[in-house]
Design an enzyme around this catalytic site. Structure first.
Site, PDB file in Angstrom:
ATOM      1  N   ARG A  62      28.044  55.148 121.017  1.00 20.89           N
ATOM      2  CA  ARG A  62      26.872  54.313 120.723  1.00 20.89           C
ATOM      3  C   ARG A  62      26.358  54.547 119.300  1.00 20.89           C
ATOM      4  O   ARG A  62      25.755  53.679 118.683  1.00 20.89           O
ATOM      5  CB  ARG A  62      25.761  54.576 121.758  1.00 20.89           C
ATOM      6  CG  ARG A  62      24.472  53.812 121.499  1.00 20.89           C
ATOM      7  CD  ARG A  62      23.610  53.618 122.756  1.00 20.89           C
ATOM      8  NE  ARG A  62      23.498  54.818 123.550  1.00 20.89           N
ATOM      9  CZ  ARG A  62      22.712  55.863 123.255  1.00 20.89           C
ATOM     10  NH1 ARG A  62      21.958  55.847 122.174  1.00 20.89           N
ATOM     11  NH2 ARG A  62      22.685  56.915 124.046  1.00 20.89           N
ATOM     12  N   TYR A 115      19.036  28.725 116.285  1.00 21.35           N
ATOM     13  CA  TYR A 115      19.753  28.918 117.543  1.00 21.35           C
ATOM     14  C   TYR A 115      18.714  29.154 118.644  1.00 21.35           C
ATOM     15  O   TYR A 115      17.737  29.877 118.436  1.00 21.35           O
ATOM     16  CB  TYR A 115      20.685  30.121 117.392  1.00 21.35           C
ATOM     17  CG  TYR A 115      21.350  30.502 118.680  1.00 21.35           C
ATOM     18  CD1 TYR A 115      22.360  29.717 119.226  1.00 21.35           C
ATOM     19  CD2 TYR A 115      20.949  31.639 119.381  1.00 21.35           C
ATOM     20  CE1 TYR A 115      22.952  30.056 120.426  1.00 21.35           C
ATOM     21  CE2 TYR A 115      21.541  31.977 120.580  1.00 21.35           C
ATOM     22  CZ  TYR A 115      22.544  31.175 121.105  1.00 21.35           C
ATOM     23  OH  TYR A 115      23.124  31.512 122.290  1.00 21.35           O
ATOM     24  N   ASP A 186      20.728  33.848 109.417  1.00 20.52           N
ATOM     25  CA  ASP A 186      21.837  33.777 110.374  1.00 20.52           C
ATOM     26  C   ASP A 186      22.958  32.966 109.720  1.00 20.52           C
ATOM     27  O   ASP A 186      22.814  31.766 109.486  1.00 20.52           O
ATOM     28  CB  ASP A 186      21.331  33.105 111.657  1.00 20.52           C
ATOM     29  CG  ASP A 186      22.381  33.105 112.773  1.00 20.52           C
ATOM     30  OD1 ASP A 186      23.587  33.083 112.459  1.00 20.52           O
ATOM     31  OD2 ASP A 186      21.972  33.097 113.951  1.00 20.52           O
ATOM     32  N   LYS A 211      31.532  33.855 117.473  1.00 21.08           N
ATOM     33  CA  LYS A 211      31.955  32.535 117.033  1.00 21.08           C
ATOM     34  C   LYS A 211      33.119  32.660 116.051  1.00 21.08           C
ATOM     35  O   LYS A 211      34.194  33.048 116.457  1.00 21.08           O
ATOM     36  CB  LYS A 211      30.754  31.790 116.441  1.00 21.08           C
ATOM     37  CG  LYS A 211      29.462  31.918 117.287  1.00 21.08           C
ATOM     38  CD  LYS A 211      29.545  31.257 118.648  1.00 21.08           C
ATOM     39  CE  LYS A 211      28.404  31.620 119.593  1.00 21.08           C
ATOM     40  NZ  LYS A 211      27.055  31.489 119.083  1.00 21.08           N
TER      41      LYS A 211
END
Ligand SMILES: *Cc1c(COP(=O)(O)O)cnc(C)c1O
Length: 393
Positions: A62, A115, A186, A211
């Site tokens: 992590r 978005y 973004d 994407k």
């Protein structure tokens, strides 16, 4: 291979080689998946050094993992950033970037055409923690009036979903800089192949790596890029809020990034063919693609992007009924949300990103009930056109 070489390499070379040093004898050419949750120390002395912040050793996935480091160096190199952090999803990238720089009492100015997930977290989640968010339109009008001593972040996205409108990123970044705001954009739709926001003055670029960066519709991932100082804060958020990436996904992301430029270039070409076909079709009322002269942001797109991308939308004459018929009849295009993969997709915004919006909200977003959004993939463009021809007939 010296790391600083990457500054002289062109994007395609950076995507393939950055983060990977492969000149030893018998080294694997690809980056192995370091499938482990935890890492050993050679001694308590080493552990103490780590605890004191004097060693950069991997301790726990992590916190960081060698496979993820390679993905991060590639994203940083592509965005021209000092550093990058990869995350479990695009939303983890966005929330980690925002929370890295915001605290209770701060205010955010954001463009409204975002978005859906970003818009809703800015509108509904941040205010629960005492962070006020003001929305402006894509032309950035009225931003000055919203400024006060608590304004901390400017958040935007360009091109936007689904009508591919643009925000003038140079203007937005200059405004943020002038007023001491952290600017975040973004860059998912454009990808660093077509648009480099940090070079335009932005502090931080975020991605849904699900994407184009991944590019094969087979993973969920995100990335944040910016300077070392911001990325240290973003990494802290990923560590403590838990949006870290799995190394298996890291491997797929690395593999995807290696062909990013090739894919995006071909997808742009395919999208232009599809956009021009649709623009001439008698059943289509309007095509939204920044590569067309008819698009209101065509001139800005030419200035701020090095290509027009492979997302587009079109409005059917005959509204929702006609739009549904096209989506139900396509055989090469798939009816699915998401974007940026090798497969061409169609989707109806009114049933996905713009579900449950009022007529006024739809109009504000430039969406009509007959709007079909298209993510153009890598199929032969002649097959895409044949498919659209039969679906529109
Ligand atoms: C998909 C998407 C997101 C969200 O990313 P996930 O990987 O689904 O969490 C954010 N921004 C844009 C522009 C997107 O298309």
């Amino acid at each position: 291979m010296k790391k600083d070489n990457r500054n002289t390499w062109r994007a395609a070379t950076r995507a393939i080689h950055c983060g990977e040093e492969k000149h030893g004898i018998g080294a694997p050419v690809t980056t192995p998946i370091v499938r482990t949750s935890t890492f050993t120390f050679s001694s308590t002395a080493e552990m103490k050094r780590w605890a004191e912040g004097r060693s950069k050793a991997y301790i726990y996935t992590r916190y960081g993992n060698p496979t993820l480091t390679v993905a991060e160096e590639k994203v940083a190199a592509l965005e021209g950033a000092e550093a990058a952090v990869v995350t479990a999803s695009g939303m983890a990238a966005i929330s980690s970037a925002l929370l890295a720089v915001l605290k209770s009492g701060d205010e955010v100015i954001a463009t409204r055409q975002l978005y859906g997930g970003s818009y809703r977290s800015l509108r509904d989640i941040l205010p629960r923690f005492g962070i006020r968010v003001h929305f402006v339109e894509n032309d950035l009008a009225g931003m000055e009036r919203l400024l006060n001593k608590n304004t901390r972040v400017l958040y935007t996205e360009s091109p936007t979903n689904p009508t591919l409108r643009l925000v003038d990123l140079r203007k937005a970044a200059a405004f943020a800089r002038r007023h001491g705001l952290v600017s975040i954009v973004d860059n998912t739709f454009a990808t660093p192949v077509l648009q480099r926001p940090l070079a335009l003055g932005f502090d931080i670029a975020v991605h849904s790596a699900t994407k184009y960066l991944g590019g094969h519709s087979d993973l969920i991932a995100g990335a944040v890029a910016g300077n070392e100082k911001y990325m240290a804060e973003v990494r802290k958020m990923v560590i403590y809020l838990g949006g870290s990436m799995d190394p298996e996904v890291g491997f797929l992301l690395i593999r995807g990034i290696k062909t990013l430029e090739l894919r995006v270039e071909r997808q742009c070409k395919n999208a232009m063919v599809v956009a021009k076909f649709l623009e001439r079709h008698p059943r289509v009322a309007r095509v939204h693609y920044p590569g067309l002269k008819s698009h209101p942001d065509h001139a800005l797109a030419k200035k701020q992007m090095s290509g027009f991308g492979s997302m587009l939308a079109f409005d059917m004459k005959g509204g929702i009924g006609a739009a549904r018929r096209v989506c139900d009849r396509v055989r090469v295009f798939l009816l699915a949300a998401s974007l940026g993969g090798v497969e061409s997709l169609v989707v109806l915004p009114i049933y996905t990103s713009h579900y449950k919006m009022s007529a006024k909200e739809l109009a504000g977003a430039g969406v009509s009930p007959g709007t079909v959004r298209v993510s153009v993939g890598l199929e032969d463009p002649r097959d895409l056109i044949d498919d659209l021809k039969q679906a529109l007939a």
